[in-house]
Design a protein around this motif. Structure first.
Motif, mmCIF file in Angstrom:
data_model
loop_
_atom_site.group_PDB
_atom_site.id
_atom_site.type_symbol
_atom_site.label_atom_id
_atom_site.label_comp_id
_atom_site.label_asym_id
_atom_site.label_seq_id
_atom_site.Cartn_x
_atom_site.Cartn_y
_atom_site.Cartn_z
ATOM 1 N N ILE A 1 0.846 -1.203 0.000
ATOM 2 C CA ILE A 1 0.000 0.000 0.000
ATOM 3 C C ILE A 1 0.876 1.245 0.000
ATOM 4 O O ILE A 1 1.742 1.414 0.874
ATOM 5 N N LYS A 2 0.639 2.116 -0.969
ATOM 6 C CA LYS A 2 1.358 3.381 -1.072
ATOM 7 C C LYS A 2 0.454 4.524 -0.646
ATOM 8 O O LYS A 2 -0.749 4.510 -0.902
ATOM 9 N N ASP A 3 1.027 5.508 0.012
ATOM 10 C CA ASP A 3 0.291 6.680 0.487
ATOM 11 C C ASP A 3 -0.140 7.526 -0.713
ATOM 12 O O ASP A 3 0.627 8.330 -1.228
ATOM 13 N N LEU A 4 -1.386 7.318 -1.158
ATOM 14 C CA LEU A 4 -1.898 8.032 -2.333
ATOM 15 C C LEU A 4 -3.195 8.783 -2.037
ATOM 16 O O LEU A 4 -3.784 9.362 -2.935
ATOM 17 N N GLY A 5 -3.650 8.751 -0.804
ATOM 18 C CA GLY A 5 -4.899 9.406 -0.443
ATOM 19 C C GLY A 5 -5.134 9.279 1.051
ATOM 20 O O GLY A 5 -4.314 8.706 1.781
ATOM 21 N N ASP A 6 -6.257 9.803 1.526
ATOM 22 C CA ASP A 6 -6.531 9.789 2.960
ATOM 23 C C ASP A 6 -6.534 8.383 3.533
ATOM 24 O O ASP A 6 -5.923 8.111 4.576
ATOM 25 N N ALA A 7 -7.243 7.449 2.868
ATOM 26 C CA ALA A 7 -7.362 6.091 3.389
ATOM 27 C C ALA A 7 -6.027 5.357 3.352
ATOM 28 O O ALA A 7 -5.635 4.712 4.331
ATOM 29 N N SER A 8 -5.315 5.431 2.229
ATOM 30 C CA SER A 8 -4.028 4.731 2.131
ATOM 31 C C SER A 8 -2.981 5.381 3.033
ATOM 32 O O SER A 8 -2.075 4.713 3.534
ATOM 33 N N HIS A 9 -3.090 6.704 3.265
ATOM 34 C CA HIS A 9 -2.187 7.379 4.206
ATOM 35 C C HIS A 9 -2.410 6.851 5.618
ATOM 36 O O HIS A 9 -1.447 6.570 6.351
ATOM 37 N N ALA A 10 -3.678 6.703 6.017
ATOM 38 C CA ALA A 10 -3.973 6.211 7.361
ATOM 39 C C ALA A 10 -3.484 4.772 7.554
ATOM 40 O O ALA A 10 -3.043 4.398 8.643
ATOM 41 N N LEU A 11 -3.528 3.969 6.502
ATOM 42 C CA LEU A 11 -3.103 2.574 6.611
ATOM 43 C C LEU A 11 -1.604 2.424 6.833
ATOM 44 O O LEU A 11 -1.142 1.347 7.210
ATOM 45 N N GLN A 12 -0.846 3.477 6.610
ATOM 46 C CA GLN A 12 0.597 3.407 6.870
ATOM 47 C C GLN A 12 0.869 3.158 8.354
ATOM 48 O O GLN A 12 1.921 2.622 8.716
ATOM 49 N N THR A 13 -0.071 3.539 9.213
ATOM 50 C CA THR A 13 0.119 3.377 10.663
ATOM 51 C C THR A 13 -1.032 2.594 11.279
ATOM 52 O O THR A 13 -1.374 2.785 12.448
ATOM 53 N N VAL A 14 -1.664 1.704 10.496
ATOM 54 C CA VAL A 14 -2.735 0.876 11.042
ATOM 55 C C VAL A 14 -2.176 0.003 12.170
ATOM 56 O O VAL A 14 -1.014 -0.410 12.138
ATOM 57 N N THR A 15 -2.986 -0.275 13.150
ATOM 58 C CA THR A 15 -2.526 -0.999 14.344
ATOM 59 C C THR A 15 -2.485 -2.501 14.098
ATOM 60 O O THR A 15 -3.516 -3.099 13.758
ATOM 61 N N PRO A 16 -1.320 -3.148 14.245
ATOM 62 C CA PRO A 16 -1.264 -4.617 14.139
ATOM 63 C C PRO A 16 -2.183 -5.256 15.171
ATOM 64 O O PRO A 16 -2.307 -4.779 16.299
ATOM 65 N N GLY A 17 -2.826 -6.326 14.757
ATOM 66 C CA GLY A 17 -3.761 -7.017 15.635
ATOM 67 C C GLY A 17 -5.210 -6.629 15.398
ATOM 68 O O GLY A 17 -6.115 -7.331 15.860
ATOM 69 N N THR A 18 -5.433 -5.529 14.697
ATOM 70 C CA THR A 18 -6.807 -5.125 14.408
ATOM 71 C C THR A 18 -7.354 -5.922 13.228
ATOM 72 O O THR A 18 -6.613 -6.534 12.458
ATOM 73 N N ARG A 19 -8.664 -5.901 13.099
ATOM 74 C CA ARG A 19 -9.327 -6.705 12.071
ATOM 75 C C ARG A 19 -9.530 -5.913 10.791
ATOM 76 O O ARG A 19 -9.546 -4.688 10.783
ATOM 77 N N ALA A 20 -9.706 -6.660 9.705
ATOM 78 C CA ALA A 20 -10.017 -6.083 8.398
ATOM 79 C C ALA A 20 -10.888 -7.075 7.655
ATOM 80 O O ALA A 20 -10.850 -8.285 7.929
#
Length: 430
Positions: free
Chosen positions: A271-290
């Motif tokens: 995932i590359k930082d290309l927008g609000d959602a992909s930017h937020a995923l750069q620091t998503v918390t390990p252990g959380t669900r998707a």
């Protein structure tokens, strides 16, 4: 050389023409005074316009596997957009032609044809459908700017209202109702599936790791909570993160290409930082669900096994090739030879280069070449020929930013390579 139509295209054409074929004997021919052929044109464009609207709804269902006869989901979305646009144009011609057909009688007759008394409910249902279409399509015009992703998705519910009203309009006026019932069930059923059923069928995963690859680029490693999905190299999924700590994108679905081998027990997504959602995923918390929906696409399915392959990847568009290379590294059977060119600005932005170099050293028949634009400029025919002398004879796959794809497609076509042997995907659709 033009690309051959897909099997799904032929099926769409047959279904599109079905209500017109049923209605034609009742519509008569094009002969006679202008008002008669204008009436004929108005009715034919109305039939085709509504049929295209319903088919646009049908192809939006996004059932995994449904996209393959159409050449993948990206192409299916393009068909969806063109069907919707063509439907709107035909509906406008439908209105204009019927109005003009009444002008020879009198201007009042033309106005009464388009705006009859309230008792003529079928006509007013058509106008309400048209208004819903305008509300739905307005954000697509450039002067409104690019539509916000989630607002645009919610606005699709207005398109369902337009379909329902347009279908009601047709059922009240058509001599033969069964083609419209068939198309209506298909189109509105697809929207009901997309908005109601499909979200309940997504696969739960747990984000196990967030691996930094470069500034603004990470690879998510996801563990399935259950059976998970089965995929082929080159496919992609829709990822919906559920991390409550995300500043953007929580609960939103966005498409990302799979970077893991099909045999991998974990799902890996670059995932590359290309927008609000992909930017937020750069620091998503390990252990959380998707939640994962898919897989979609058929990138590597479109090929002739007797030919060697040339892979050209750039930016985050390298991910389908990483998945393919990892598949080879696990012992997947390789038909012919594969040469991968990694187009990056410099070594820092070549996210997976060390792993790809290692795979090339271990897998016979897989060759890896780097190309850095800051050192060598844009890719040239001479560079390709230097490292892959037979590139014009190969089956070619391109994935990367729109500018890179356009440049490479132009370069390859200029070498006389037929378009049927050039397969490209661009990371620019929602």
């Amino acid at each position: 050389m033009r690309r051959l139509p897909r099997p799904g295209d032929s099926a769409l054409i047959v279904v599109l023409l079905l209500p017109l074929a049923v209605a034609l004997p009742r519509l008569g021919g094009l002969g006679g005074p202008p008002e008669l052929w204008l009436t004929w044109v108005g009715r034919v464009t109305g039939i085709l316009g509504l049929a295209m609207m319903l088919l646009a709804g049908l192809v939006s269902c996004r059932v995994p596997g449904f996209d393959r006869p159409f050449g993948g989901l990206a192409r299916l979305w393009r068909l969806h957009h063109w069907l919707g646009f063509a439907a709107f144009i035909l509906v406008m011609v439908h209105i204009l032609a019927l109005g003009l057909a009444a002008v020879p009688a009198s201007l009042d007759a033309a106005v009464a044809t388009l705006f009859p008394p309230p008792s003529q409910g079928a006509i007013w249902l058509g106008w309400l459908a048209w208004v819903a279409m305008v509300v739905f399509l307005a954000p697509t015009f450039d002067f409104f700017g690019k539509p916000h992703y989630q607002r645009w998705k919610r606005l699709h519910l207005v398109s369902a209202v337009a379909l329902l009203l347009g279908l009601w309009h047709a059922l009240l006026l058509a001599g033969e109702a069964w083609p419209w019932w068939l198309l209506g069930i298909a189109g509105l059923g697809a929207i009901a599936w997309r908005k109601g059923v499909a979200p309940q069928r997504r696969h739960p995963y747990r984000i196990e790791q967030v691996v930094p690859l470069a500034r603004g680029v990470v690879e998510l490693v996801l563990r399935p909570e259950g059976g998970g999905i089965r995929h082929h190299a080159g496919q992609f999924v829709y990822l919906t993160p559920l991390d409550e700590g995300l500043v953007a994108g929580r609960g939103e679905e966005h498409p990302y290409t799979i970077a893991s081998a099909p045999s991998d027990s974990r799902l890996r997504i670059g995932i590359k930082d290309l927008g609000d959602a992909s930017h937020a995923l750069q620091t998503v918390t390990p252990g959380t669900r998707a939640l994962i929906e898919g897989p979609y696409g058929e990138f590597f399915e479109r090929r002739f096994p007797q030919r060697d392959m040339l892979w050209l990847g750039g930016g985050i568009g390298i991910t389908p090739f990483v998945g393919g290379a990892r598949d080879l590294a696990t012992g997947a059977v390789m038909e012919g030879h594969i040469h991968l060119f990694y187009l990056a600005s410099d070594a820092v932005r070549a996210y997976y280069q060390e792993e790809l170099v290692d795979i090339a050293e271990r897998v016979e028949g897989f060759t890896f070449t780097q190309h850095y634009s800051r050192e060598k400029g844009a890719m040239t025919e001479a560079y390709l020929r230097q490292y892959c002398p037979d590139f014009t004879e190969r089956e070619i796959y391109i994935c990367g930013p729109p500018g890179m794809n356009h440049h490479l497609n132009r370069l390859l076509l200029d070498q006389g390579i037929p378009a049927s042997r050039i397969h490209s995907e661009v990371f620019d659709f929602l």
